[in-house]
Write a protein that holds these residues in place. Structure first.
Motif, PDB file in Angstrom:
ATOM      1  N   ILE A  16       6.812 -22.301   1.848  1.00 48.88           N
ATOM      2  CA  ILE A  16       6.655 -22.934   0.542  1.00 48.88           C
ATOM      3  C   ILE A  16       8.004 -23.395   0.013  1.00 48.88           C
ATOM      4  CG2 ILE A  16       5.906 -22.581  -1.847  1.00 48.88           C
ATOM      5  CD1 ILE A  16       3.971 -20.455  -0.770  1.00 48.88           C
ATOM      6  N   ALA A  17       9.019 -22.513   0.097  1.00 51.03           N
ATOM      7  CA  ALA A  17      10.352 -22.876  -0.378  1.00 51.03           C
ATOM      8  C   ALA A  17      10.922 -24.039   0.439  1.00 51.03           C
ATOM      9  CB  ALA A  17      11.277 -21.662  -0.294  1.00 51.03           C
ATOM     10  N   TYR A  18      10.672 -24.048   1.737  1.00 52.79           N
ATOM     11  CA  TYR A  18      11.173 -25.106   2.618  1.00 52.79           C
ATOM     12  C   TYR A  18      10.523 -26.442   2.272  1.00 52.79           C
ATOM     13  CZ  TYR A  18      11.995 -27.620   7.034  1.00 52.79           C
ATOM     14  OH  TYR A  18      12.349 -28.550   7.988  1.00 52.79           O
ATOM     15  N   LEU A  19       9.208 -26.463   2.110  1.00 56.93           N
ATOM     16  CA  LEU A  19       8.481 -27.700   1.840  1.00 56.93           C
ATOM     17  C   LEU A  19       8.724 -28.213   0.426  1.00 56.93           C
ATOM     18  CD1 LEU A  19       5.129 -26.735   3.591  1.00 56.93           C
ATOM     19  CD2 LEU A  19       6.771 -28.468   4.377  1.00 56.93           C
ATOM     20  N   ALA A  20       9.042 -27.300  -0.501  1.00 53.81           N
ATOM     21  CA  ALA A  20       9.252 -27.709  -1.894  1.00 53.81           C
ATOM     22  C   ALA A  20      10.477 -28.596  -2.051  1.00 53.81           C
ATOM     23  CB  ALA A  20       9.377 -26.481  -2.787  1.00 53.81           C
ATOM     24  N   THR A  21      11.414 -28.536  -1.105  1.00 55.62           N
ATOM     25  CA  THR A  21      12.644 -29.340  -1.201  1.00 55.62           C
ATOM     26  C   THR A  21      12.572 -30.591  -0.324  1.00 55.62           C
ATOM     27  OG1 THR A  21      13.677 -28.059   0.593  1.00 55.62           O
ATOM     28  CG2 THR A  21      14.018 -27.281  -1.684  1.00 55.62           C
ATOM     29  N   ARG A  22      11.398 -30.873   0.257  1.00 59.14           N
ATOM     30  CA  ARG A  22      11.240 -32.026   1.139  1.00 59.14           C
ATOM     31  C   ARG A  22       9.959 -32.770   0.786  1.00 59.14           C
ATOM     32  NH1 ARG A  22      13.849 -27.979   3.306  1.00 59.14           N
ATOM     33  NH2 ARG A  22      15.540 -28.334   4.835  1.00 59.14           N
ATOM     34  N   GLY A  59      -7.414 -26.017  -9.622  1.00 60.55           N
ATOM     35  CA  GLY A  59      -6.099 -26.097 -10.252  1.00 60.55           C
ATOM     36  C   GLY A  59      -5.253 -24.857 -10.098  1.00 60.55           C
ATOM     37  N   ASP A  60      -5.813 -23.816  -9.474  1.00 62.40           N
ATOM     38  CA  ASP A  60      -5.084 -22.567  -9.303  1.00 62.40           C
ATOM     39  C   ASP A  60      -4.503 -22.416  -7.896  1.00 62.40           C
ATOM     40  OD1 ASP A  60      -5.857 -21.724 -11.895  1.00 62.40           O
ATOM     41  OD2 ASP A  60      -7.795 -21.092 -11.096  1.00 62.40           O
ATOM     42  N   LEU A  61      -4.804 -23.357  -6.995  1.00 57.67           N
ATOM     43  CA  LEU A  61      -4.440 -23.198  -5.586  1.00 57.67           C
ATOM     44  C   LEU A  61      -3.241 -24.068  -5.204  1.00 57.67           C
ATOM     45  CD1 LEU A  61      -8.004 -23.283  -3.980  1.00 57.67           C
ATOM     46  CD2 LEU A  61      -6.642 -21.278  -4.584  1.00 57.67           C
ATOM     47  N   ILE A  62      -2.495 -23.585  -4.205  1.00 60.04           N
ATOM     48  CA  ILE A  62      -1.442 -24.405  -3.600  1.00 60.04           C
ATOM     49  C   ILE A  62      -2.111 -25.633  -2.973  1.00 60.04           C
ATOM     50  CG2 ILE A  62       0.266 -24.470  -1.751  1.00 60.04           C
ATOM     51  CD1 ILE A  62       0.676 -21.458  -2.225  1.00 60.04           C
ATOM     52  N   ASP A  63      -1.482 -26.798  -3.151  1.00 61.40           N
ATOM     53  CA  ASP A  63      -2.135 -28.028  -2.698  1.00 61.40           C
ATOM     54  C   ASP A  63      -1.173 -28.882  -1.877  1.00 61.40           C
ATOM     55  OD1 ASP A  63      -4.169 -29.801  -2.368  1.00 61.40           O
ATOM     56  OD2 ASP A  63      -3.980 -30.737  -4.346  1.00 61.40           O
ATOM     57  N   PHE A  64      -1.736 -29.584  -0.880  1.00 60.57           N
ATOM     58  CA  PHE A  64      -0.988 -30.507  -0.033  1.00 60.57           C
ATOM     59  C   PHE A  64      -1.645 -31.892  -0.084  1.00 60.57           C
ATOM     60  CE2 PHE A  64      -0.357 -26.256   1.651  1.00 60.57           C
ATOM     61  CZ  PHE A  64       1.001 -26.214   1.926  1.00 60.57           C
ATOM     62  N   GLN A  65      -0.887 -32.913   0.280  1.00 60.06           N
ATOM     63  CA  GLN A  65      -1.413 -34.271   0.279  1.00 60.06           C
ATOM     64  C   GLN A  65      -2.287 -34.459   1.508  1.00 60.06           C
ATOM     65  OE1 GLN A  65       1.323 -37.173  -1.126  1.00 60.06           O
ATOM     66  NE2 GLN A  65       0.345 -38.857   0.006  1.00 60.06           N
ATOM     67  N   TRP A  69      -1.683 -35.069   5.719  1.00 57.21           N
ATOM     68  CA  TRP A  69      -2.100 -33.974   6.593  1.00 57.21           C
ATOM     69  C   TRP A  69      -2.925 -34.501   7.757  1.00 57.21           C
ATOM     70  CZ3 TRP A  69      -0.952 -29.368   8.070  1.00 57.21           C
ATOM     71  CH2 TRP A  69      -1.892 -28.521   8.658  1.00 57.21           C
ATOM     72  N   GLU A  70      -3.777 -35.504   7.484  1.00 56.42           N
ATOM     73  CA  GLU A  70      -4.576 -36.119   8.535  1.00 56.42           C
ATOM     74  C   GLU A  70      -3.701 -36.847   9.549  1.00 56.42           C
ATOM     75  OE1 GLU A  70      -8.432 -36.412   8.770  1.00 56.42           O
ATOM     76  OE2 GLU A  70      -7.657 -34.467   8.129  1.00 56.42           O
ATOM     77  N   GLU A  71      -2.508 -37.253   9.119  1.00 58.00           N
ATOM     78  CA  GLU A  71      -1.580 -37.951  10.007  1.00 58.00           C
ATOM     79  C   GLU A  71      -0.626 -36.993  10.725  1.00 58.00           C
ATOM     80  OE1 GLU A  71       0.411 -40.577   7.403  1.00 58.00           O
ATOM     81  OE2 GLU A  71      -1.345 -41.851   6.999  1.00 58.00           O
ATOM     82  N   GLY A  72      -0.820 -35.678  10.530  1.00 55.48           N
ATOM     83  CA  GLY A  72       0.035 -34.699  11.187  1.00 55.48           C
ATOM     84  C   GLY A  72       1.342 -34.448  10.451  1.00 55.48           C
ATOM     85  N   ARG A  73       1.326 -34.714   9.148  1.00 53.28           N
ATOM     86  CA  ARG A  73       2.523 -34.506   8.344  1.00 53.28           C
ATOM     87  C   ARG A  73       2.162 -33.581   7.178  1.00 53.28           C
ATOM     88  NH1 ARG A  73       6.106 -38.285  10.050  1.00 53.28           N
ATOM     89  NH2 ARG A  73       7.500 -37.988   8.280  1.00 53.28           N
ATOM     90  N   VAL A  74       3.156 -32.831   6.670  1.00 52.89           N
ATOM     91  CA  VAL A  74       2.924 -31.848   5.612  1.00 52.89           C
ATOM     92  C   VAL A  74       3.703 -32.255   4.374  1.00 52.89           C
ATOM     93  CG1 VAL A  74       2.965 -29.414   4.975  1.00 52.89           C
ATOM     94  CG2 VAL A  74       2.711 -30.076   7.388  1.00 52.89           C
ATOM     95  N   SER A  75       2.990 -32.459   3.278  1.00 53.36           N
ATOM     96  CA  SER A  75       3.615 -32.852   2.013  1.00 53.36           C
ATOM     97  C   SER A  75       3.053 -31.963   0.914  1.00 53.36           C
ATOM     98  CB  SER A  75       3.327 -34.323   1.704  1.00 53.36           C
ATOM     99  OG  SER A  75       3.937 -34.707   0.482  1.00 53.36           O
ATOM    100  N   LEU A  76       3.902 -31.144   0.320  1.00 59.87           N
ATOM    101  CA  LEU A  76       3.476 -30.190  -0.699  1.00 59.87           C
ATOM    102  C   LEU A  76       3.320 -30.886  -2.045  1.00 59.87           C
ATOM    103  CD1 LEU A  76       2.996 -27.153  -1.353  1.00 59.87           C
ATOM    104  CD2 LEU A  76       5.441 -26.996  -1.870  1.00 59.87           C
ATOM    105  N   LEU A  77       2.134 -30.770  -2.654  1.00 57.23           N
ATOM    106  CA  LEU A  77       1.880 -31.370  -3.968  1.00 57.23           C
ATOM    107  C   LEU A  77       2.050 -30.369  -5.096  1.00 57.23           C
ATOM    108  CD1 LEU A  77      -1.288 -33.601  -3.334  1.00 57.23           C
ATOM    109  CD2 LEU A  77       1.071 -34.354  -3.678  1.00 57.23           C
ATOM    110  N   ASP A  78       1.539 -29.150  -4.909  1.00 54.54           N
ATOM    111  CA  ASP A  78       1.557 -28.143  -5.976  1.00 54.54           C
ATOM    112  C   ASP A  78       1.836 -26.782  -5.354  1.00 54.54           C
ATOM    113  OD1 ASP A  78       1.234 -26.503  -8.147  1.00 54.54           O
ATOM    114  OD2 ASP A  78      -0.783 -27.189  -8.665  1.00 54.54           O
ATOM    115  N   SER A  79       2.992 -26.203  -5.679  1.00 54.31           N
ATOM    116  CA  SER A  79       3.369 -24.901  -5.111  1.00 54.31           C
ATOM    117  C   SER A  79       2.881 -23.730  -5.948  1.00 54.31           C
ATOM    118  CB  SER A  79       4.892 -24.815  -4.984  1.00 54.31           C
ATOM    119  OG  SER A  79       5.486 -24.783  -6.282  1.00 54.31           O
ATOM    120  N   GLN A  80       2.293 -24.014  -7.115  1.00 56.17           N
ATOM    121  CA  GLN A  80       1.878 -22.946  -8.038  1.00 56.17           C
ATOM    122  C   GLN A  80       3.054 -22.046  -8.425  1.00 56.17           C
ATOM    123  OE1 GLN A  80      -1.182 -22.370  -9.585  1.00 56.17           O
ATOM    124  NE2 GLN A  80      -1.720 -24.396  -8.790  1.00 56.17           N
TER     125      GLN A  80
END
Length: 329
Positions: A16-22, A59-65, A69-80
């Protein structure tokens, strides 16, 4: 080798910390960074996707784009807020300091990591750490864990070899004595370790708290008395003083755990008789029982426990006052 749960949790939090800065990370790069397979990295992200704050609605869950994700990439939207350092209120800080101090008292559990964490938390807690010392008043004094661990090893060796021990011992009145004993059993009440032994000086069986042993030396002299079997359900020293506790029915476990005798029972309360070797242990038990303890005799013990309880309550009042002024540390 199967992965430990603690290791995976640590990796998930680090992710989570790693993805939050990218903004965007290829799944292959994420897996390589954390040293796992792409299949494992995918499972980790899917686990995080179902993780969040109590309520567990959208609205309470960690969320990704999702499209990335379907393209094999990870993008963090909401880290809670999981990537931010934890901030503790005074009450939370006290609870955590008390818990860590209790763990540190247990033989063999104290170590550099625990000591470092406790020191840092105590420094950050400030006045709350002082309050924690008051809250734990009435419990046995913190043991020197490495010293107790060394005594445990010596006592176990003496029991296995059926040989006498020379002890230098400090009793509850801070009187230092030298004893030669024949070990009979090693006991624990959950808070302290005790050596049950025949003391040649007293000519009778005594119980020695290992945190009060200054030194324990194994001799070459065989013991005349054989070690005793220990009942795992009643691992406690048999003291010389009987106390009687009146408890709520749900506290029946006290009799079962500590080998007490239920001497009376009604719909609203039970009466339990216990043999107690150490008043400090009794104080800790009484404070832990809280409202489940209705009465305690002899009265001298009840007065001592009441004093400790008043000090603890006064400390919590200080916590409430501090919380009104500021909410976190």
């Amino acid at each position: 080798m199967r992965e430990r749960t603690s290791d995976r949790v640590a990796r998930l939090l680090a992710m989570i910390a790693y993805l939050a800065t990218r903004d965007d990370v290829p799944l292959a790069d994420l897996a390589e960074h954390f040293g796992v397979s792409q299949a494992q990295a995918r499972k980790d992200v899917e686990t995080l996707w179902m993780t969040g704050n109590p309520g567990y609605l959208h609205g309470d869950l960690i969320d990704f784009q999702y499209d990335r994700w379907e393209e094999g990439r990870v993008s963090l939207l909401d880290s809670q807020g999981m990537e931010r350092p934890v901030r503790l209120g005074h009450g939370e800080a006290v609870a955590l300091v008390v818990a860590l101090r209790a763990i540190a008292e247990l033989p063999g559990l104290a170590g550099p990591a625990l000591t470092s964490a406790l020191e840092k938390l105590t420094a950050a807690a400030g006045d709350a750490a002082v309050t924690a010392s008051v809250v734990t008043a009435g419990r046995p004094a913190a043991a020197d864990a490495p010293q107790v661990a060394a005594h445990l090893a010596t006592v176990r060796e003496a029991l296995a070899a059926a040989r006498r021990l020379d002890l230098v011992y400090v009793n509850a009145s801070d009187v230092v004595t030298e004893r030669t004993v024949e070990p009979l059993a090693l006991l624990s009440d959950g808070d302290q370790w005790y050596l049950r032994a025949f003391c040649l000086r007293a000519g009778d069986v005594r119980h020695f708290r290992l945190d009060r042993v200054v030194s324990a030396t194994l001799t070459d002299v065989p013991s005349e008395r054989r070690p005793e079997p220990v009942d795992a359900d009643t691992v406690r020293p048999r003291g010389r003083e009987e106390v009687v506790l009146t408890l709520s029915p749900r506290a029946r476990w006290v009799a079962e755990r500590f080998g007490g005798t239920i001497t009376g029972e009604s719909d609203g309360a039970i009466t339990v008789s216990l043999e107690v070797a150490d008043p400090a242990w009794l104080d800790a038990l009484a404070l832990d029982l809280g409202p489940d303890l209705r009465a305690l005799t002899p009265p001298v013990h009840a007065r001592r426990v009441a004093t400790a309880a008043r000090r603890a309550l006064a400390a919590y009042e200080l916590i409430d006052d501090d919380t009104d002024r500021e909410g976190t540390i």
